[in-house]
Scaffold this active site. Structure first.
Site, PDB file in Angstrom:
ATOM      1  N   ASP A   1       1.246   0.617  -5.343  1.00 52.28           N
ATOM      2  CA  ASP A   1       2.138   1.245  -4.384  1.00 52.28           C
ATOM      3  C   ASP A   1       1.372   2.449  -3.811  1.00 52.28           C
ATOM      4  O   ASP A   1       0.369   2.869  -4.379  1.00 52.28           O
ATOM      5  CB  ASP A   1       3.410   1.673  -5.130  1.00 52.28           C
ATOM      6  CG  ASP A   1       4.203   2.684  -4.361  1.00 52.28           C
ATOM      7  OD1 ASP A   1       4.528   2.404  -3.200  1.00 52.28           O
ATOM      8  OD2 ASP A   1       4.487   3.762  -4.925  1.00 52.28           O
TER       9      ASP A   1
ATOM     10  N   ASP B   1       2.777   5.831  -1.810  1.00 51.10           N
ATOM     11  CA  ASP B   1       3.328   7.176  -2.015  1.00 51.10           C
ATOM     12  C   ASP B   1       3.880   7.341  -3.431  1.00 51.10           C
ATOM     13  O   ASP B   1       4.724   6.564  -3.867  1.00 51.10           O
ATOM     14  CB  ASP B   1       4.432   7.447  -0.983  1.00 51.10           C
ATOM     15  CG  ASP B   1       3.879   7.389   0.434  1.00 51.10           C
ATOM     16  OD1 ASP B   1       2.776   7.926   0.652  1.00 51.10           O
ATOM     17  OD2 ASP B   1       4.540   6.789   1.305  1.00 51.10           O
TER      18      ASP B   1
ATOM     19  N   ARG C   1      10.662  17.090   1.091  1.00 57.15           N
ATOM     20  CA  ARG C   1      11.345  17.567   2.305  1.00 57.15           C
ATOM     21  C   ARG C   1      12.835  17.541   2.005  1.00 57.15           C
ATOM     22  O   ARG C   1      13.410  16.464   1.853  1.00 57.15           O
ATOM     23  CB  ARG C   1      11.032  16.665   3.496  1.00 57.15           C
ATOM     24  CG  ARG C   1       9.577  16.716   3.917  1.00 57.15           C
ATOM     25  CD  ARG C   1       9.347  16.103   5.286  1.00 57.15           C
ATOM     26  NE  ARG C   1       7.930  16.155   5.605  1.00 57.15           N
ATOM     27  CZ  ARG C   1       7.053  15.194   5.297  1.00 57.15           C
ATOM     28  NH1 ARG C   1       7.461  14.103   4.688  1.00 57.15           N
ATOM     29  NH2 ARG C   1       5.782  15.325   5.602  1.00 57.15           N
TER      30      ARG C   1
ATOM     31  N   GLN D   1       6.439   1.821   4.875  1.00 57.44           N
ATOM     32  CA  GLN D   1       6.175   2.993   5.724  1.00 57.44           C
ATOM     33  C   GLN D   1       7.112   3.024   6.930  1.00 57.44           C
ATOM     34  O   GLN D   1       6.697   2.783   8.062  1.00 57.44           O
ATOM     35  CB  GLN D   1       4.704   2.982   6.182  1.00 57.44           C
ATOM     36  CG  GLN D   1       3.690   3.200   5.068  1.00 57.44           C
ATOM     37  CD  GLN D   1       3.802   4.568   4.412  1.00 57.44           C
ATOM     38  OE1 GLN D   1       4.265   5.528   5.040  1.00 57.44           O
ATOM     39  NE2 GLN D   1       3.418   4.673   3.145  1.00 57.44           N
TER      40      GLN D   1
ATOM     41  N   CYS E   1      13.323  -7.729   7.796  1.00 61.64           N
ATOM     42  CA  CYS E   1      11.976  -8.267   7.601  1.00 61.64           C
ATOM     43  C   CYS E   1      11.856  -8.835   6.193  1.00 61.64           C
ATOM     44  O   CYS E   1      12.730  -8.631   5.361  1.00 61.64           O
ATOM     45  CB  CYS E   1      10.929  -7.176   7.808  1.00 61.64           C
ATOM     46  SG  CYS E   1      10.882  -5.975   6.473  1.00 61.64           S
TER      47      CYS E   1
ATOM     48  N   CYS F   1       9.127  -8.138   4.333  1.00 60.07           N
ATOM     49  CA  CYS F   1       8.039  -7.444   3.653  1.00 60.07           C
ATOM     50  C   CYS F   1       8.448  -6.126   3.007  1.00 60.07           C
ATOM     51  O   CYS F   1       7.746  -5.616   2.140  1.00 60.07           O
ATOM     52  CB  CYS F   1       6.848  -7.243   4.596  1.00 60.07           C
ATOM     53  SG  CYS F   1       7.225  -6.671   6.243  1.00 60.07           S
ATOM     54  N   ARG F   2       9.569  -5.568   3.421  1.00 59.76           N
ATOM     55  CA  ARG F   2       9.947  -4.272   2.859  1.00 59.76           C
ATOM     56  C   ARG F   2      10.349  -4.432   1.393  1.00 59.76           C
ATOM     57  O   ARG F   2      11.308  -5.116   1.061  1.00 59.76           O
ATOM     58  CB  ARG F   2      11.107  -3.698   3.676  1.00 59.76           C
ATOM     59  CG  ARG F   2      11.481  -2.290   3.310  1.00 59.76           C
ATOM     60  CD  ARG F   2      12.571  -1.773   4.266  1.00 59.76           C
ATOM     61  NE  ARG F   2      13.376  -0.734   3.652  1.00 59.76           N
ATOM     62  CZ  ARG F   2      12.976   0.519   3.520  1.00 59.76           C
ATOM     63  NH1 ARG F   2      11.805   0.884   3.970  1.00 59.76           N
ATOM     64  NH2 ARG F   2      13.746   1.412   2.936  1.00 59.76           N
TER      65      ARG F   2
ATOM     66  N   ASP G   1       5.902   3.435  -8.539  1.00 60.79           N
ATOM     67  CA  ASP G   1       6.796   4.470  -9.069  1.00 60.79           C
ATOM     68  C   ASP G   1       8.238   4.253  -8.627  1.00 60.79           C
ATOM     69  O   ASP G   1       9.066   5.139  -8.768  1.00 60.79           O
ATOM     70  CB  ASP G   1       6.310   5.859  -8.646  1.00 60.79           C
ATOM     71  CG  ASP G   1       6.461   6.084  -7.151  1.00 60.79           C
ATOM     72  OD1 ASP G   1       6.481   5.074  -6.396  1.00 60.79           O
ATOM     73  OD2 ASP G   1       6.570   7.243  -6.732  1.00 60.79           O
TER      74      ASP G   1
END
Ligand SMILES: [Zn+2]
Ligand SMILES: [Zn+2]
Length: 374
Positions: free
Chosen positions: A8, A10, A19, A58, A102, A104-105, A131
């Site tokens: 993975d 991030d 944030r 992303q 989709c 792919c997510r 993670d």
């Protein structure tokens, strides 16, 4: 078919950016900070012939947080740092609400299937490190061999609402391993490599047998050793192996180390495990030597050089000298003293297992062939 280490992005390769109360991806290349241990992990995996594949959600570009060209800058930076081609990084740029659904997510598994198709990857031999519960679900669905869950600080701190750990518990998906650092994954990778087989070949030289772990004291170029060390120092814990094979090896070991080796192999074999080894039968070879030194070489089945070499070693390289000599009686005594309960003798011990060596059938090539059973 190759095996792959799926990563993975991030929170696994790079640190996330806080944030508000959200852990988000870096929007600028300056904000990209690699996680400790990621480079070591990737290098260790490459050494073990894993293809490195990055699979990442992303949605930020579509969220309007930054432009695609900035995303590409970050991606190039990651590819450079990990020394992998850009084509090994698979991203889902789609965003719920903005894209039609989709495949792919993550937790969907499209990214894994794309990587599999493009790089001919055997998913059943591959590892996933991530993670998020989404990583584990996607990996689970495609039948990844080991799913490793990296606990992020958030999960550790809260371990409650919304954490990936509680989500995994809720959907009853158990990662194969939960780790806190990437260094643990690197250690695990080495362990997985080593536990491929429960058989060890000692002194494999340049001709390692398939289906065995391999040990030798020197590295022959082109051979991949699991243990580059003395045989009595092989780092395997107690009761692990079903077989240790050492052909043409034990006579190269000094008496004291011979005993250490017997004891060490006894320790790492499991109950019923077998230590198979041979040594020249000195009762016979000393007769050949007598003939040779008394002008009766014609009685011997081998040229003089072969007889000297069987007693003192062929000495083709350092370590190719013989350092101990045995008769059946002296050898059996040592084996018993090391704790072995059963001893079977005879070349059939090897031939029945399909093991072949020239000397097994050579007339007069007298060796003591041992199967010592723990
Ligand atoms: Zn992540
Ligand atoms: Zn997608």
């Amino acid at each position: 078919m190759k095996k792959a280490l799926f990563l993975d992005r991030d929170g696994t390769i790079n640190e996330t950016i806080k944030r508000g109360d959200q852990d988000d991806s870096p929007f600028k290349v300056e904000d990209l900070k690699f996680k400790e241990g990621i480079k070591d992990l990737v290098m260790a995996a490459k050494k073990k012939d894993f293809e490195i594949i990055v699979v990442t959600n992303q949605p930020s570009v579509l969220k309007g947080n930054f432009e695609l060209k900035e995303y590409e800058k970050i991606t190039s930076e990651i590819a450079n740092y990990l020394e992998i081609p850009r084509e090994n990084i698979f991203e889902c740029l789609h965003k719920e609400g903005l894209s039609s659904e989709c495949g792919c997510r993550k937790p969907k598994n499209g990214l894994f299937l794309m990587a599999k198709g493009m790089h001919s990857i055997d998913l059943g031999k591959s590892i996933m490190v991530g993670d998020s519960w989404r990583d584990m679900v996607a990996a689970d669905e495609v039948g990844i061999f080991k799913k490793i869950f990296l606990v992020c600080e958030e999960d550790e701190d809260h371990h409650g609402n919304g954490s990936s750990i509680s989500k995994l518990e809720e959907i009853q998906l158990k990662p194969d391993k939960i780790v806190k650092t990437l260094n643990e994954v690197t250690a695990l990778l080495n362990e997985i490599g080593r536990l491929r087989y429960d058989k060890l070949e000692m002194g494999c030289g340049g001709k390692p047998s398939g289906g065995y772990l391999h040990q030798d004291v020197t590295l022959v170029e082109g051979t991949d050793l699991d243990y580059l060390c003395n045989p009595w120092e092989v780092d395997i814990s107690e009761n692990k192996l079903s077989e240790v094979l050492a052909l043409g090896v034990m006579e190269h070991i000094r008496y004291e180390d011979f005993r250490k080796t017997l004891r060490h192999m006894f320790k790492i074999l499991k109950k019923g495990g077998e230590f198979l080894f041979d040594v020249p039968d000195m009762k016979v070879w000393s007769e050949y030597l007598y003939n040779l030194t008394h002008g009766q070489s014609e009685k011997n089945p081998f040229p003089n050089e072969h007889i000297w070499a069987t007693i003192y070693g062929w000495q083709r390289w350092p370590g190719d000298e013989h350092k101990s000599g045995w008769t059946k009686e002296s050898l059996l005594r040592e084996i018993k003293e090391a704790g072995f309960s059963g001893i079977v003798e005879g070349v059939e011990v090897y031939t029945s297992k399909g093991i072949k060596r020239g000397r097994f059938t050579r007339e007069g090539d007298a060796h003591i062939y041992i199967k010592a059973i723990k």
